[in-house]
Design an enzyme around this catalytic site. Structure first.
Site: not given
Length: 332
Positions: A242, A244, A301, A311
């Site tokens: 996508h 941002d 990204h 994470r």
């Protein structure tokens, strides 16, 4: 006698031919009328439903879904066929790693409307050393305080200290609307969080050559926790490529502060830039590492699925448009 019969037969032939012709014309007329009626019915059906009894609006949706499906397949196939390099490894300590990029036309046109943000070149930076270990521990502790009161039933949980949004099950709750969690964080913790934001803001201003007061904190800015749990809602599906700026219209600059180490604390979960030169460039998360980049189409990204461990990261977004600025978090 025979001659007389022949004369009578010959005399009746024109009448028979005439009658036959009129009968044939009548039948042809009836058939034609039936065809016209059938065509009229078909026309009515097509006007209302389109071919094969499908409504026209449903046809449009079907075509849109089909085209979208084909486009997604093409993007995914292209993305998966590209080469991949590790741009910044977890093992490496980088003072600053940079990659200049040509801005997408739409992004450049928009950002150049704001005097302090005018740019000729977009790009991305990765920096280690902006934060030390105890600062990361404090930020992680702030996030984990919130996680005591909620987390996603899928693989991705978020906490937004500005809006109060916290993942809980398959929905979100507002921690500031609950008396038990309304003042969960101390003034000192919120001030610490604000100082971390300012550290990153100054780094973005310096790296991209912006005016000191040009960029403002914008929404959404949030902590994230990702693990190997299967997705329960679309909010858990963080792994899709996508841009941002397309996902969040207010974004002009995106930054991520990593709060855990790739390899030792989790597997998968690398940050992958999908570049137009058929090369994917990955950033391996490292505690205290900051990744910052322009939010336009030049920085397509995704994040790999986390396959093991947990994470943690903090996403902080900035805008050049003061109308979309948000205040720092405060005691409620």
């Amino acid at each position: 006698m025979v001659s007389e019969v022949k004369q009578r037969v010959n005399a009746t032939k024109p009448a028979l031919k005439k009658n036959a012709s009129e009968s044939s014309k009548k039948k042809d007329s009836e058939i034609s009328d039936e065809k016209k009626t059938a065509k009229s019915k078909d026309a009515n059906i097509q006007t209302k439903f389109g071919p094969i009894g499908i409504k026209k609006e449903d046809q449009l949706w079907s075509r849109a879904v089909l085209m979208t499906g084909v486009l997604v397949i093409v993007i995914v196939m292209k993305w998966k066929k590209t080469n991949e390099i590790t741009w910044v490894s977890r093992q490496d300590t980088v003072t600053k790693s940079k990659q200049p990029l040509i801005c997408s036309t739409a992004f450049l046109d928009e950002i150049n409307k704001f005097e302090g943000c005018r740019m000729k070149q977009c790009g991305r930076f990765v920096m280690d050393g902006l934060f030390v270990e105890n600062q990361i521990d404090t930020l992680l502790g702030i996030f984990q305080k919130g996680l005591q009161f909620g987390h996603s039933s899928g693989g991705a949980s978020i906490l937004d200290l500005h809006s109060g949004a916290l993942s809980k099950g398959e929905r979100f709750i507002n921690v500031f609307s609950n008396p038990e969690t309304q003042n969960l964080w101390s003034e000192a913790e919120l001030a610490f969080y604000t100082d971390a934001k300012e550290t990153i803001r100054r780094a973005i201003i310096e790296n991209f050559g912006l005016q000191p007061e040009a960029i403002h904190l914008t929404s959404p800015t949030f902590f994230s926790r990702m693990n190997e749990n299967p997705a329960k809602t679309i909010h858990d599906e963080y792994w899709h490529p996508h841009v941002d700026k397309e996902t969040y219209e207010t974004f002009h600059f995106t930054s991520l502060l990593y709060l855990s180490d790739y390899g030792s604390e989790f597997q998968g979960g690398r940050f992958v830039f999908v570049d137009g030169d058929n090369m994917n460039r990955t950033v391996e998360p490292r505690r205290g590492r900051v990744s910052m980049f322009t939010s336009g189409g030049e920085n397509l990204h995704y994040v790999e699925k986390v396959t093991q461990g947990t994470r943690y990261a903090l996403t902080i977004a900035f805008t050049c448009d003061s109308r979309h600025a948000i205040p720092d978090p405060h005691i409620h």
